[in-house]
Write a protein that holds these residues in place. Structure first.
Motif, PDB file in Angstrom:
ATOM      1  N   CYS A 250      -0.361   4.024  14.365  1.00 43.24           N
ATOM      2  CA  CYS A 250      -1.299   2.977  14.780  1.00 43.24           C
ATOM      3  C   CYS A 250      -2.675   3.497  15.174  1.00 43.24           C
ATOM      4  CB  CYS A 250      -0.718   2.168  15.946  1.00 43.24           C
ATOM      5  SG  CYS A 250       0.622   1.070  15.455  1.00 43.24           S
ATOM      6  N   TYR A 251      -2.774   4.781  15.523  1.00 41.10           N
ATOM      7  CA  TYR A 251      -4.073   5.345  15.881  1.00 41.10           C
ATOM      8  C   TYR A 251      -4.803   5.909  14.664  1.00 41.10           C
ATOM      9  CZ  TYR A 251      -2.827   4.855  20.777  1.00 41.10           C
ATOM     10  OH  TYR A 251      -2.478   4.329  22.000  1.00 41.10           O
ATOM     11  N   TYR A 252      -4.064   6.503  13.748  1.00 43.39           N
ATOM     12  CA  TYR A 252      -4.676   7.137  12.590  1.00 43.39           C
ATOM     13  C   TYR A 252      -4.842   6.195  11.401  1.00 43.39           C
ATOM     14  CZ  TYR A 252      -3.901  11.720  14.776  1.00 43.39           C
ATOM     15  OH  TYR A 252      -3.928  12.818  15.608  1.00 43.39           O
ATOM     16  N   VAL A 253      -3.980   5.200  11.293  1.00 45.59           N
ATOM     17  CA  VAL A 253      -3.986   4.311  10.125  1.00 45.59           C
ATOM     18  C   VAL A 253      -4.948   3.148  10.377  1.00 45.59           C
ATOM     19  CG1 VAL A 253      -2.596   2.783   8.672  1.00 45.59           C
ATOM     20  CG2 VAL A 253      -1.619   4.930   9.524  1.00 45.59           C
ATOM     21  N   ASN A 254      -5.958   3.027   9.518  1.00 44.69           N
ATOM     22  CA  ASN A 254      -6.883   1.898   9.614  1.00 44.69           C
ATOM     23  C   ASN A 254      -6.510   0.859   8.555  1.00 44.69           C
ATOM     24  OD1 ASN A 254      -7.778   3.004   7.188  1.00 44.69           O
ATOM     25  ND2 ASN A 254      -9.618   3.912   8.090  1.00 44.69           N
ATOM     26  N   ASP A 255      -7.304  -0.199   8.439  1.00 44.74           N
ATOM     27  CA  ASP A 255      -6.975  -1.273   7.504  1.00 44.74           C
ATOM     28  C   ASP A 255      -6.972  -0.800   6.049  1.00 44.74           C
ATOM     29  OD1 ASP A 255      -6.565  -3.371   9.334  1.00 44.74           O
ATOM     30  OD2 ASP A 255      -8.724  -3.620   9.581  1.00 44.74           O
ATOM     31  N   PHE A 256      -7.878   0.100   5.721  1.00 51.21           N
ATOM     32  CA  PHE A 256      -7.929   0.641   4.365  1.00 51.21           C
ATOM     33  C   PHE A 256      -6.634   1.369   4.034  1.00 51.21           C
ATOM     34  CE2 PHE A 256      -8.845   4.125   1.427  1.00 51.21           C
ATOM     35  CZ  PHE A 256      -9.540   3.495   0.408  1.00 51.21           C
ATOM     36  N   MET A 257      -6.211   2.232   4.954  1.00 52.06           N
ATOM     37  CA  MET A 257      -5.006   3.013   4.725  1.00 52.06           C
ATOM     38  C   MET A 257      -3.774   2.116   4.712  1.00 52.06           C
ATOM     39  SD  MET A 257      -3.921   5.945   4.017  1.00 52.06           S
ATOM     40  CE  MET A 257      -2.386   6.847   3.959  1.00 52.06           C
ATOM     41  N   MET A 258      -3.749   1.096   5.562  1.00 54.90           N
ATOM     42  CA  MET A 258      -2.600   0.201   5.578  1.00 54.90           C
ATOM     43  C   MET A 258      -2.518  -0.603   4.288  1.00 54.90           C
ATOM     44  SD  MET A 258       0.000  -0.442   7.430  1.00 54.90           S
ATOM     45  CE  MET A 258       0.422  -1.024   9.059  1.00 54.90           C
ATOM     46  N   ASN A 259      -3.657  -0.973   3.733  1.00 53.47           N
ATOM     47  CA  ASN A 259      -3.654  -1.672   2.443  1.00 53.47           C
ATOM     48  C   ASN A 259      -3.149  -0.747   1.337  1.00 53.47           C
ATOM     49  OD1 ASN A 259      -6.004  -4.135   1.096  1.00 53.47           O
ATOM     50  ND2 ASN A 259      -4.047  -3.457   0.301  1.00 53.47           N
ATOM     51  N   TYR A 260      -3.525   0.519   1.404  1.00 52.38           N
ATOM     52  CA  TYR A 260      -2.988   1.495   0.457  1.00 52.38           C
ATOM     53  C   TYR A 260      -1.463   1.558   0.565  1.00 52.38           C
ATOM     54  CZ  TYR A 260      -1.106   5.874  -1.145  1.00 52.38           C
ATOM     55  OH  TYR A 260      -0.287   6.804  -1.730  1.00 52.38           O
ATOM     56  N   LEU A 261      -0.941   1.612   1.800  1.00 53.62           N
ATOM     57  CA  LEU A 261       0.505   1.695   2.003  1.00 53.62           C
ATOM     58  C   LEU A 261       1.211   0.454   1.472  1.00 53.62           C
ATOM     59  CD1 LEU A 261       0.605   3.237   5.601  1.00 53.62           C
ATOM     60  CD2 LEU A 261       1.237   4.369   3.461  1.00 53.62           C
ATOM     61  N   TYR A 262       0.604  -0.712   1.687  1.00 52.77           N
ATOM     62  CA  TYR A 262       1.178  -1.957   1.151  1.00 52.77           C
ATOM     63  C   TYR A 262       1.263  -1.884  -0.376  1.00 52.77           C
ATOM     64  CZ  TYR A 262       0.722  -6.641  -0.896  1.00 52.77           C
ATOM     65  OH  TYR A 262       0.847  -7.754  -1.689  1.00 52.77           O
ATOM     66  N   THR A 263       0.183  -1.449  -1.007  1.00 50.33           N
ATOM     67  CA  THR A 263       0.151  -1.384  -2.468  1.00 50.33           C
ATOM     68  C   THR A 263       1.196  -0.414  -2.994  1.00 50.33           C
ATOM     69  OG1 THR A 263      -2.216  -1.837  -2.403  1.00 50.33           O
ATOM     70  CG2 THR A 263      -1.331  -0.999  -4.471  1.00 50.33           C
ATOM     71  N   SER A 264       1.254   0.756  -2.412  1.00 52.27           N
ATOM     72  CA  SER A 264       2.220   1.755  -2.845  1.00 52.27           C
ATOM     73  C   SER A 264       3.643   1.288  -2.575  1.00 52.27           C
ATOM     74  CB  SER A 264       1.959   3.081  -2.129  1.00 52.27           C
ATOM     75  OG  SER A 264       2.873   4.074  -2.549  1.00 52.27           O
ATOM     76  N   ALA A 265       3.868   0.702  -1.392  1.00 51.79           N
ATOM     77  CA  ALA A 265       5.215   0.263  -1.029  1.00 51.79           C
ATOM     78  C   ALA A 265       5.757  -0.744  -2.032  1.00 51.79           C
ATOM     79  CB  ALA A 265       5.207  -0.339   0.378  1.00 51.79           C
ATOM     80  N   PHE A 266       4.994  -1.788  -2.311  1.00 53.62           N
ATOM     81  CA  PHE A 266       5.535  -2.843  -3.150  1.00 53.62           C
ATOM     82  C   PHE A 266       5.577  -2.454  -4.626  1.00 53.62           C
ATOM     83  CE2 PHE A 266       5.412  -5.224   0.641  1.00 53.62           C
ATOM     84  CZ  PHE A 266       6.415  -6.172   0.490  1.00 53.62           C
ATOM     85  N   THR A 267       4.731  -1.524  -5.034  1.00 50.30           N
ATOM     86  CA  THR A 267       4.843  -1.011  -6.388  1.00 50.30           C
ATOM     87  C   THR A 267       6.167  -0.263  -6.554  1.00 50.30           C
ATOM     88  OG1 THR A 267       2.433  -0.783  -6.444  1.00 50.30           O
ATOM     89  CG2 THR A 267       3.649   0.280  -8.198  1.00 50.30           C
ATOM     90  N   HIS A 268       6.628   0.361  -5.464  1.00 50.87           N
ATOM     91  CA  HIS A 268       7.938   1.017  -5.477  1.00 50.87           C
ATOM     92  C   HIS A 268       9.074   0.002  -5.322  1.00 50.87           C
ATOM     93  CE1 HIS A 268       5.559   4.694  -4.689  1.00 50.87           C
ATOM     94  NE2 HIS A 268       6.607   5.340  -5.172  1.00 50.87           N
ATOM     95  N   PHE A 269       8.893  -0.976  -4.453  1.00 50.75           N
ATOM     96  CA  PHE A 269       9.986  -1.906  -4.159  1.00 50.75           C
ATOM     97  C   PHE A 269      10.341  -2.778  -5.354  1.00 50.75           C
ATOM     98  CE2 PHE A 269       8.661  -2.021   0.626  1.00 50.75           C
ATOM     99  CZ  PHE A 269       9.061  -0.693   0.753  1.00 50.75           C
ATOM    100  N   ILE A 270       9.434  -2.900  -6.325  1.00 49.91           N
ATOM    101  CA  ILE A 270       9.726  -3.726  -7.507  1.00 49.91           C
ATOM    102  C   ILE A 270      10.095  -2.868  -8.709  1.00 49.91           C
ATOM    103  CG2 ILE A 270       8.302  -5.663  -6.723  1.00 49.91           C
ATOM    104  CD1 ILE A 270       6.133  -4.710  -8.707  1.00 49.91           C
ATOM    105  N   LEU A 271      10.587  -1.658  -8.470  1.00 49.02           N
ATOM    106  CA  LEU A 271      11.054  -0.836  -9.586  1.00 49.02           C
ATOM    107  C   LEU A 271      12.182  -1.522 -10.369  1.00 49.02           C
ATOM    108  CD1 LEU A 271      11.017   2.756  -8.010  1.00 49.02           C
ATOM    109  CD2 LEU A 271       9.538   1.920  -9.846  1.00 49.02           C
ATOM    110  N   PRO A 272      13.175  -2.131  -9.723  1.00 52.02           N
ATOM    111  CA  PRO A 272      14.183  -2.860 -10.499  1.00 52.02           C
ATOM    112  C   PRO A 272      13.543  -4.069 -11.187  1.00 52.02           C
ATOM    113  CG  PRO A 272      14.949  -2.427  -8.256  1.00 52.02           C
ATOM    114  CD  PRO A 272      13.483  -2.120  -8.282  1.00 52.02           C
ATOM    115  N   PRO A 273      13.986  -4.411 -12.383  1.00 48.52           N
ATOM    116  CA  PRO A 273      13.352  -5.511 -13.122  1.00 48.52           C
ATOM    117  C   PRO A 273      13.388  -6.848 -12.400  1.00 48.52           C
ATOM    118  CG  PRO A 273      15.390  -4.790 -14.192  1.00 48.52           C
ATOM    119  CD  PRO A 273      15.061  -3.764 -13.158  1.00 48.52           C
ATOM    120  N   TYR A 274      14.458  -7.098 -11.629  1.00 47.43           N
ATOM    121  CA  TYR A 274      14.525  -8.362 -10.893  1.00 47.43           C
ATOM    122  C   TYR A 274      13.525  -8.387  -9.728  1.00 47.43           C
ATOM    123  CZ  TYR A 274      17.706  -5.275  -8.342  1.00 47.43           C
ATOM    124  OH  TYR A 274      18.252  -4.197  -7.696  1.00 47.43           O
ATOM    125  N   GLY A 275      13.048  -7.219  -9.300  1.00 46.84           N
ATOM    126  CA  GLY A 275      12.013  -7.178  -8.274  1.00 46.84           C
ATOM    127  C   GLY A 275      10.706  -7.755  -8.784  1.00 46.84           C
TER     128      GLY A 275
END
Length: 299
Positions: A31-56
């Motif tokens: 929470c101290y090191y992560v700003n909005d830019f970095m959190m948006n990066y994490l969101y993008t990376s996270a969901f790109t991974h979470f939808i690896l299965p075709p039904y995702g």
């Protein structure tokens, strides 16, 4: 929590027990090191991974928000992320937040039976959250998590998993019992020969576009896209068939990412205030209906 000195966060963490103070260690690390830019990066990376299965990919495309309302979809998720990161898995705030997410998932699995019945997907999400930044740090040439952080991050995500339910029920008993187990689970999940789906590719491209469009001006959005493509790993490129930048571009953005994190942790003064607290102070200073930071829109 008393905050002292130019570089105080590492000293503060050193005082904490990772088995009992895991939520505080997580908060100090994020929470101290992560700003909005970095959190948006994490969101993008996270969901790109979470939808690896075709039904995702099918699920997020059918709901439509990732495609048609990209920023709103990001804000909704990041609102929850900030609650979890700041308050920890044992708080009323996080319980209510995850409860809201479970209700959304339950409504979706009534429309798309079976898409939320794969418990490994939920377990993977918890493992990814615990281990991804450790893996990325190693990939760009930084030190990985300390032993204290590994213990704390595993405990944090294990406790968080107790709040989530799949279409089959609770998932906690299936979550690995160590940080190393989470690493192994994530690697095995990503190595699965997931079938490519047009919906997954469409959703991945929309997620990358959202990041680039929000943070880079028109005419420079290719920089944001190149950054995301360079920092995403092989499983995302392979399954979603998104372009792999040339070696020079990948190394350039890896070096830039490494330099920013190194400067924050080793050179620049440690922040005295968390990013969520900055959001609240900004909202108080400018209390208008539209004055909400990018990453804290209500779900």
């Amino acid at each position: 929590m008393q905050q002292r000195g130019y570089k105080w966060i590492a000293d503060e963490m050193e005082k904490l027990d990772p088995y009992t103070d895991y939520a505080d260690i997580w908060k100090l690390s994020t929470c101290y090191y992560v700003n909005d830019f970095m959190m948006n990066y994490l969101y993008t990376s996270a969901f790109t991974h979470f939808i690896l299965p075709p039904y995702g990919g099918e699920t997020v495309v059918k709901t439509g928000k990732v495609i048609k309302h990209q920023d709103t979809r990001a804000d909704d998720t990041l609102h929850h992320f900030w609650i979890w990161f700041e308050h920890g898995p044992n708080s009323n705030e996080t319980a209510q937040s995850v409860g809201d997410v479970n209700k959304i998932h339950a409504a979706l699995w009534k429309r798309m039976p079976g898409n939320f019945a794969h418990d490994d997907d939920f377990v993977y999400a918890m493992c990814w959250l615990a281990v991804e930044m450790h893996r990325l740090r190693l990939r760009v040439g930084l030190a990985g998590y300390t032993e204290q952080q590994k213990i704390a991050f595993h405990k944090y995500c294990y406790e968080l998993s107790k709040l989530f339910v799949s279409e089959n029920g609770p998932i906690t008993d299936q979550v690995p019992d160590s940080f190393e187990g989470m690493l192994e689970f994530a690697d095995k999940y990503e190595a699965t020969n997931w079938e490519h789906s047009p919906e997954g590719q469409l959703a991945a491209e929309a997620l990358i576009d959202q990041f680039a469009n929000r943070w880079f001006p028109r005419g420079a959005r290719w920089i944001g896209r190149s950054m995301m493509l360079s920092l995403l790993d092989e499983p995302c490129r392979r399954v979603h068939r998104i372009p792999t930048p040339n070696r020079f571009t990948i190394k350039f953005f890896e070096f830039g990412f490494k330099s920013i994190l190194w400067a924050k942790e080793k050179v620049l003064p440690d922040p005295k205030m968390t990013t969520p607290e900055r959001h609240r102070r900004k909202a108080i200073a400018k209390p208008t209906p539209n004055d909400r930071p990018h990453s804290v829109h209500a779900a």
